[in-house]
Design a protein around this motif. Structure first.
Motif, PDB file in Angstrom:
ATOM      1  N   SER A   1       0.893  -1.153   0.000  1.00  0.00           N
ATOM      2  CA  SER A   1       0.000   0.000   0.000  1.00  0.00           C
ATOM      3  C   SER A   1       0.935   1.208   0.000  1.00  0.00           C
TER       4      SER A   1
ATOM      5  N   ASN B   1      -3.880   5.662  -1.700  1.00  0.00           N
ATOM      6  CA  ASN B   1      -2.647   4.905  -1.872  1.00  0.00           C
ATOM      7  C   ASN B   1      -2.714   4.008  -3.098  1.00  0.00           C
TER       8      ASN B   1
ATOM      9  N   LYS C   1      -2.005   0.483  -4.852  1.00  0.00           N
ATOM     10  CA  LYS C   1      -2.091  -0.863  -4.289  1.00  0.00           C
ATOM     11  C   LYS C   1      -1.437  -1.840  -5.256  1.00  0.00           C
TER      12      LYS C   1
END
Length: 879
Positions: free
Chosen positions: A574, A596, A598
């Motif tokens: 992440s 974020n 991923k």
């Protein structure tokens, strides 16, 4: 690449089976193929180095002997072009402008480390290889870990990790003098000396070098220096300290993409002129470029290894980097024509700088006409603004960067050990703009600073050359800033840990890290509490935006026997977005869609180790979601047909899935022939659609649709561009006599797709008479190509163990013409319905038809051509 096993590589390792986190000595011991380039290499500090048949990751190692033998006048990353899933190009062809991709992921998503220290820019993740050109002279080995890798740090290793291991201070006593020459006036000279370790534990090593000349393309002059100093002290077996300082101040003229039609126009009318560069011309008889990059980025570090006991060790490195420099461009226009307009160029396509100076000073240049065909005089001679007159400016990208890495390792018993550590960094980036040449003007009037309206006068210019003082201020006088004035601040602190298990058959690890990144943008030209951006009241300082990120990885290797081994790894990141994503459009407003990125990755591998044959094969799949990307140096046409050069776009919501297979092998045929082979095939695609917002170079929105600068990009299923998805290579090394080595390198690249321009996949333009090209055609596939390199070296020893080595290389031996990159996605089989309705669409379609094709590719595509045949030769004296 060369594959190594116990008979080829002996390593002194006392910590880890899944990764080496402390001092390691590496020595090549193959009979008749002994390479002294990494003899007595000591890795102090916190470098994560993978170990063959132990670390469960896909890894390749390049030794210094291969760099010396094959690199010549190429860019340092190009030495990796025979590694599976690696695609390296020269970019625009300027010195140090190379670009590398691993498994389809670019520079910003490949973690670059020097002795375990991260060097990716903390604002945007980029790596500018011109800042690290000197590494070629001081590197003992390069290890490339494809995929998430074995590093414990929360770093940008989406595609892979490159760790450059530099020479240590306690290398054996010797001196080296090197002289090199190459095509287009390239020349290089360096001197290095190592003292070896004294009886009291002291050692030192230094290197000084200079490289200058030009690259293959026209208008590409450069000058670069390189220095390296290492000081080591080992008072006893418990403590080992190493200080290193290295830097490579340089300046070089750059090149941008042009249409294929432009290369042909300035060639012979049929074949493209691969040397053509649209960025330069003559000013007072001297080469002068719109875009000169100049930079100095010294990095210094202190490594301390403390052997606390036979089971415990603490490794710590403190480091600092002081970047000073920037890149030039232009401000203003002449009668509505920017510096790249054909009206401001001569018959050879070069910029008419002397005529520009004449116009700026009030003289009449008859063919500097406006859109009506008139050639009006400069209304304000000697006074330049953003709309009248041309000046060359530089955008400064200086920084101060401090960091510390510390790792404690403890061996619980013969099978189990663990390690924990911290990673802390602080970065402050300075980004003012300055004038580097007034081009005959006396002043430039800056009107973008809201604190000094309606404008203020700039009359001081700066040289576009790097400062010899790394501690010099980014700018001497704040009242003389032009074009922009903002700063970026990043705080990074995190912790990591790893548990490992190993026995004769199995080695396994589980690791994780947690980090917080805090970003702040400082705009010195807004008025606190008054200025509005995107409808919000903003301040000079945004305040820190904290973003938490983490990763978790694990892997296992199983040695079936002495011949066969298998491994697997899996990981999830992440990852925090870059500063440019936190504050898009270069403004003080936090991205409302901030999230974020991923990344999920999994890999399986198999290794074969025989006495004369070694091979690796592995399968991988990486998913990368919620990606933000800023695309720069774009040519964008708005809804009214106006063309914007040097535009950029913010792209949100990108998801990519990269999967593939990789194979590499090494075969030794007797004592005279060695073969290295590699093959990789990837299937890299976008998943789902994304959105894009376009801006001109002054941060003004570009309306790509009527009244709207937001586009929906129909990316789902499109192939990822910028890197060949199928590559293969074969290297043959022949040693017919003692000291003589002849080598040949063949490489083949296929399934190479264009990097998309924001408009190419614009789904918002669809209508009954107008269908976005990408919807019908997908990613543009470029022609495949093969390259062949040839080289030879001969080493002869004289009395006292001194030696001379003579080497020569020819790159692209058969002078193949090929496209290495495309930044546009224009297909060759479009019809009228692929263009806008009305007169503007009729005109665009007529221009498209008139452009024709080259090797089946529309000549309207913006591309880089690879270099033609080039050469390099060198002489090295070792004493």
């Amino acid at each position: 690449m060369k594959l190594i096993n116990k008979s080829m590589l002996s390593a002194v390792i006392t910590l880890s089976t899944a990764s080496v986190y402390y001092a390691q000595q590496v020595q090549d011991t193959v009979k008749d193929t002994r390479s002294k380039d990494i003899e007595q290499v000591v890795l102090t500090g916190v470098a994560d180095i993978a170990k063959d048949r132990k670390t469960p990751v896909a890894v390749s190692t390049i030794k210094a002997a291969q760099i010396v033998e094959r690199l010549g006048n190429q860019e340092l990353p190009e030495i990796l072009n025979t590694t599976p899933s690696v695609y390296v190009t020269k970019g625009g062809g300027g010195f140090g402008d190379a670009s590398i991709r691993i498994r389809g992921f670019g520079n910003s998503n490949i973690a670059v480390m020097i002795n375990g220290m991260p060097v990716n820019d903390m604002e945007n993740g980029a790596v500018y290889w011109s800042n690290w050109a000197g590494l070629a002279d001081v590197t003992s080995a390069i290890q490339v870990q494809r995929g998430l890798g074995s590093s414990k740090l929360a770093i940008a290793s989406v595609g892979g990790t490159m760790n450059y291991v530099t020479k240590s201070a306690d290398k054996k006593r010797e001196g080296i003098v090197n002289i090199g020459v190459g095509n287009d006036g390239y020349h290089k000279a360096s001197f290095a000396y190592n003292t070896g370790k004294s009886a009291t534990g002291w050692s030192s090593s230094f290197l000084l070098g200079r490289t200058a000349g030009a690259m293959y393309i026209n208008g590409s002059d450069f000058e670069a220096y390189n220095y390296y100093f290492a000081l080591g002290y080992q008072p006893n077996k418990k403590h080992d300290l190493q200080f290193t300082l290295t830097g490579a101040p340089q300046w070089h003229n750059q090149n941008f993409t042009n249409t294929i039609g432009t290369y042909i126009k300035y060639g012979n009318g049929v074949d493209p002129n691969r040397r053509y560069n649209s960025n330069w011309g003559l000013l007072n008889g001297e080469q002068f470029s719109t875009n000169t990059n100049y930079y100095s980025k010294p990095i210094m570090s202190i490594n301390w290894d403390w052997n606390i006991s036979s089971k415990s060790k603490l490794s710590t490195v403190g480091y600092a980097s002081f970047g000073r420099g920037g890149g030039t461009g232009f401000l203003g226009s002449i009668n509505g024509n920017n510096v790249f307009s054909n009206k401001l160029k001569d018959a050879n396509g070069q910029i008419r700088w002397d005529d520009i100076v004449t116009w700026n000073q009030g003289g009449l240049v008859a063919d500097f006409t406006n859109n009506t065909g008139a050639a009006p005089l400069n209304a304000t001679p000697g006074i330049a603004t953003r709309n009248n007159g041309l000046v060359r400016r530089a955008h400064v990208n200086s920084h101060n960067w401090y960091g510390i890495l510390s790792n404690f390792q403890h061996k619980l018993n013969d099978n189990w050990n663990f390690s924990v550590g911290i990673d802390a960094r602080y970065y402050f980036g300075y980004h003012p703009g300055v004038i580097t040449d007034f081009l005959g003007n006396n002043q430039y009037r800056e009107n973008q600073n809201l604190n000094t309206q309606p404008y203020y006068v700039v009359n001081q210019s700066y040289n576009a050359t790097p400062s010899a003082n790394p501690f010099a201020k980014a700018i001497k006088d704040d009242s003389q800033i032009a074009s922009r004035n903002y700063n970026g601040e990043v705080l990074w602190y995190g912790a990591f840990g790893q548990v490992e298990y190993s026995n004769d058959k199995i080695s396994a690890f589980a690791q994780g890290s947690l980090s917080n990144q805090a970003f702040q943008r400082i705009d010195n030209w807004v008025i606190d509490g008054v200025t509005k951006q995107q409808g919000q009241v903003v301040n000079t300082k945004t305040g820190f935006k904290d973003i938490l990120g983490y990763n978790a990885k694990g892997g296992i290797n199983y040695n079936i026997n002495e011949v066969h081994n298998v491994f697997a790894n899996i990981g999830y990141y992440s990852r925090q977005p870059f500063l440019t994503a936190v504050y898009p459009n270069n403004q003080q407003v936090v991205n409302p869609n901030l999230t974020n990125e991923k990344i999920f990755s999994a890999e399986l591998g198999y290794g074969l180790r025989l006495s004369n044959f070694k091979a690796n094969v592995n399968l991988y799949r990486t998913s990368w979601a919620d990606r933000f990307q800023r695309r720069t140096n774009l040519t964008i046409t708005d809804a009214n047909g106006t063309v914007f050069q040097n535009a950029y776009a913010e792209v949100n919501g990108i998801t990519e899935v990269h999967s593939g297979v990789e194979f590499e092998a090494f075969y030794k045929l007797g004592n005279y022939v060695e073969l290295e082979g590699a093959l990789s095939w990837g299937d890299w695609r976008y998943k789902g659609d994304a959105s894009s917002v376009s801006y001109d170079e002054n941060n003004n929105p570009i309306n790509v649709a009527a009244g709207n600068n937001v586009s929906t990009l129909a990316l789902d299923g499109a192939k990822v561009g910028d890197a060949a998805q199928f590559t293969t290579s074969l290297v043959a090394i022949i040693k017919p006599a003692k000291g003589l080595r002849i080598f040949a390198n063949w490489r083949y690249f296929n399934q190479l797709y264009a990097g998309f321009n924001v408009n190419d996949f614009d789904n918002s333009r669809n209508s009954a008479t107008y269908t976005a090209p990408a919807t019908e055609f997908g990613s543009l596939e470029l022609p495949s190509y093969s390259l062949f390199d040839l080289g030879a070296s001969y080493k002869f020893t004289i009395k006292g163990g001194q030696s001379f080595t003579i080497g020569a290389n020819v790159y692209n031996l058969f002078d193949t013409t090929y496209i290495s990159e495309s930044t546009s996605n224009i297909h060759a089989n479009q019809t009228r319905r692929n263009f806008a309705a009305g007169a503007s669409g009729d005109s665009a379609f007529a221009a498209y038809q008139a452009a024709g094709t080259w090797k089946g590719i529309s000549q309207q595509n913006q591309v880089y051509f690879g270099f033609g045949r080039t050469w390099a030769a060198n002489l090295t004296f070792t004493f």
